[in-house]
Motif scaffolding. Structure first.
Motif, PDB file in Angstrom:
ATOM      1  N   SER A  98      11.349   2.077  -2.515  1.00  0.00           N
ATOM      2  CA  SER A  98      11.187   3.153  -3.568  1.00  0.00           C
ATOM      3  C   SER A  98      12.093   3.648  -3.899  1.00  0.00           C
ATOM      4  N   ALA A  99      13.084   4.169  -2.975  1.00  0.00           N
ATOM      5  CA  ALA A  99      14.208   5.224  -3.360  1.00  0.00           C
ATOM      6  C   ALA A  99      15.314   4.112  -4.284  1.00  0.00           C
ATOM      7  N   LEU A 100      15.660   2.972  -3.886  1.00  0.00           N
ATOM      8  CA  LEU A 100      16.294   2.097  -4.540  1.00  0.00           C
ATOM      9  C   LEU A 100      16.085   2.056  -6.027  1.00  0.00           C
TER      10      LEU A 100
ATOM     11  N   VAL B 230       0.900  -1.302   0.174  1.00  0.00           N
ATOM     12  CA  VAL B 230      -0.023   0.098   0.120  1.00  0.00           C
ATOM     13  C   VAL B 230       0.781   1.293   0.055  1.00  0.00           C
ATOM     14  N   LEU B 231       1.859   1.380   0.916  1.00  0.00           N
ATOM     15  CA  LEU B 231       2.787   2.340   1.038  1.00  0.00           C
ATOM     16  C   LEU B 231       3.611   2.676  -0.345  1.00  0.00           C
ATOM     17  N   LEU B 232       3.997   1.438  -1.238  1.00  0.00           N
ATOM     18  CA  LEU B 232       4.978   1.820  -2.415  1.00  0.00           C
ATOM     19  C   LEU B 232       3.776   2.119  -3.576  1.00  0.00           C
ATOM     20  N   SER B 233       2.268   1.761  -3.455  1.00  0.00           N
ATOM     21  CA  SER B 233       1.600   2.409  -4.289  1.00  0.00           C
ATOM     22  C   SER B 233       1.339   3.891  -4.016  1.00  0.00           C
ATOM     23  N   GLN B 234       1.282   4.169  -2.915  1.00  0.00           N
ATOM     24  CA  GLN B 234       1.286   5.925  -2.556  1.00  0.00           C
ATOM     25  C   GLN B 234       2.309   6.547  -2.984  1.00  0.00           C
ATOM     26  N   LEU B 235       3.694   5.807  -3.071  1.00  0.00           N
ATOM     27  CA  LEU B 235       4.894   6.558  -3.461  1.00  0.00           C
ATOM     28  C   LEU B 235       4.922   6.412  -4.885  1.00  0.00           C
ATOM     29  N   GLY B 236       4.068   6.013  -5.655  1.00  0.00           N
ATOM     30  CA  GLY B 236       3.948   6.112  -7.150  1.00  0.00           C
ATOM     31  C   GLY B 236       4.321   5.156  -7.887  1.00  0.00           C
TER      32      GLY B 236
END
Length: 282
Positions: free
Chosen positions: A250-252, A46-52
């Motif tokens: 997400s950053a990687l 869910v968080l990765l989806s929020q991060l785009g």
């Protein structure tokens, strides 16, 4: 934007908010009660989806998983390949959240089989750029990681939260290890640096240590440290580790170096502790 697959569990969480944690053999009235989806890999998705990112989740779902299905729909996480079982029940976490400290204590009940490698074998891994695994069911997980290794372009991460028998045999099979202080202490390590330095050469890994922040080690065995942000008030630490993991992955995936990925993940996890839930943008 990357196409990321998360593999693990999803749970309904029943959260009792109390003024302070009760002493043993006492009775305490909850200030309020809330329900939301939990589960490490599910929260991370869910968080990765929020991060785009474009995110999918696979695992087992049983009867009583409406809140999980609805949360995935709300956040555009594709759970179409999840295994839906008709017997048993959803694993459920009963959380006591102390308003005086923001700490959480969890009683977890599980009556559902673990997600199996045979179900994972049916997935088309060419659809993804990165696969994130929750470290559980080690025998099945070893087979899944072996499958992913046949796709060298795929990035992989493995969350090592709990001390599960044989999980160390998997450390060389993922590109990134996300280690918790709970695992480190269970294996006799007194701090994050010692557990990170014990890992095989060339291993990229992080170790979170609650309010102290997080450490990381890169391929050159260089140890990095990022302190947690100072917070005037802690509201809810439930899911902070999942926020950290999502921020780092997400950053990687976006090509950031480990040092800046670590800093961003710690900042994101620290910020999450100032509000309830894992919604970003508060």
């Amino acid at each position: 934007m990357s196409r990321i697959l998360c593999v693990g569990i999803a749970t309904p969480d029943i959260i009792n908010h109390v003024a302070e944690y009760p002493v043993e053999d006492s009775e305490l009235r909850a200030l309020s009660q809330s329900r939301r989806m939990g589960g490490n890999a599910a929260n991370t998705a869910v968080l990765l989806s929020q991060l785009g990112h474009t995110v999918s989740w696979v695992g087992n779902l049983g009867p009583g998983g409406d809140i999980v299905e609805e949360t995935f729909r709300q956040h555009r996480v594709d759970a179409a390949a999840a295994v839906r079982l008709t017997t048993g029940g959803m694993p459920t976490s009963y959380v006591t959240l102390s308003e005086s400290t923001g700490s959480r204590s969890i009683v977890h009940h599980r009556d559902l089989p673990e997600y199996e490698a045979e179900a994972f074998r049916e997935l088309d891994l060419n659809r993804y750029d990165w696969v994130h695994f929750e470290g559980r069911a080690v025998d099945h997980l070893q087979v899944m990681l072996d499958m992913v290794q046949r796709h060298p372009r795929l990035g992989t991460s493995l969350e090592v939260e709990k001390p599960r028998d044989g999980i160390e045999a998997l450390f060389g099979k993922a590109d990134v290890l996300l280690i918790s202080y709970v695992y480190a202490l269970s294996r006799g390590f007194e701090n994050a640096t010692s557990v990170l330095k014990s890992l095989p050469n060339g291993c990229l890994a992080t170790c979170t240590w609650g309010a102290k922040g997080a450490w990381a080690v890169d391929e050159q065995r260089r140890v990095l440290y990022e302190p947690a942000l100072h917070l005037d008030r802690i509201v809810d630490t439930l899911g902070a580790g999942d926020v950290f993991n999502a921020g780092l992955i997400s950053a990687l995936c976006r090509g950031q170096p480990l040092e800046s990925a670590l800093a961003g993940a710690v900042a994101l996890a620290s910020s999450k502790c100032t509000h309830e839930g894992v919604e970003l943008g508060h």
